[in-house]
Design a protein around this motif. Sequence first.
Motif: not given
Length: 382
Positions: A120-125
């Motif tokens: 989820l963090i990767v998608y957000g970034l």
Amino acid sequence: MRQAGFAATACYRYPRDVTSQGFGAPRRPDSVRRIAVRLRRAGLSFQLVVTAALVLLVLAAGVGVDQARAWVPSSVLLLLLLTAAFLLRLVGTVVVCAVVAAEVVFLELTGRADLGPGALIVYGLAIVAVLAFVRGREKLGLSGAAGSHMLVDLRDRLEAHGRIPSLPAGWRVDRALRSAYAEAFSGDFVVAARAEGGRLLEIALVDVSGKGQAAGVRSLLLSGAFGGLLGAMPHEQFLPAANEYLLRQDWDEGFATAVHFAVCLDSGQFWVSTAGHPPAVHLHAGSGLFEVVDTQGGPVLGVVEEPAFRTHTGTLLPGDALMLYTDGMVETPGSDVDLGIDRLIGVAELVVATRRGGAEAVLAGVRAGDSDDRALVLIYRD
């Protein structure tokens, strides 16, 4: 070793059209242009069609992640984000990013895909990075894939302005340019032209304030303008005209250094003037000596109104060569410029005087480092 006077009648020139090297609008790639034309004829917008297609692909990817996870991994959404960044403008990219974000949240909350906090963090970034990239590109007026091709076109135009025209037997020009940190654009550029039915060759080597990409836009603008001035007026008026043009631009970093060289291809008589630029070097084949051409004293371009530029007059005899270069070839932090010129001459003695190589070999032999733009032009009379 000098000859007095300008002997203006030796190579009388007819002015050519100053606008003959003007720019022209950068064109889209033919394939993209054809698609855009067909869509407009059908009453559709290229951006709207691509945005709708990517949204449908994002929704289809969500179904694939749910129903055929082995064949459609959730990372396919990152690929669609990159596609949007490449093809779409900011509005379309925002729409695609919003749909991707909504789909990722939906897949996670419904348990249809176990993404985990790291994913989820990767998608957000990734979404933030894509939006920042497209927003920055749009500020420059670059839109989608055509924007990248426009930059390539601009770089090619800058290189085209520096092409040396064909020369008669007995004359050669060799050049080498390197941008700082191997970037695509350089603050150093060359423009060249022939006049009076080809009897006169003029070359200007210019070093724009800044380096690499930061100076690329100014280099492109000035190369077109200076290329138009070159050969359109008596050679002694080129630097004053270039200075006046730069003053009119009123740039915050609007200065440049330049060396201007003109030679009568029939007699070998030449004229060299500099504007805040390192001096040219003349190789005398008869004696084997290198003469530093004394033209120092002229101010940089774009700072002083009505400056005075000194002109050196000489003759290139058969076997002679003249070397023009920018300060990136001779300047190193904490070192004297004169020592850099001596080092350059030492390399030229090993390479140029012995005919073991040309401009590329001299540039490599100097080993000036890649923290600054570097350019070298060698004019030979065989």
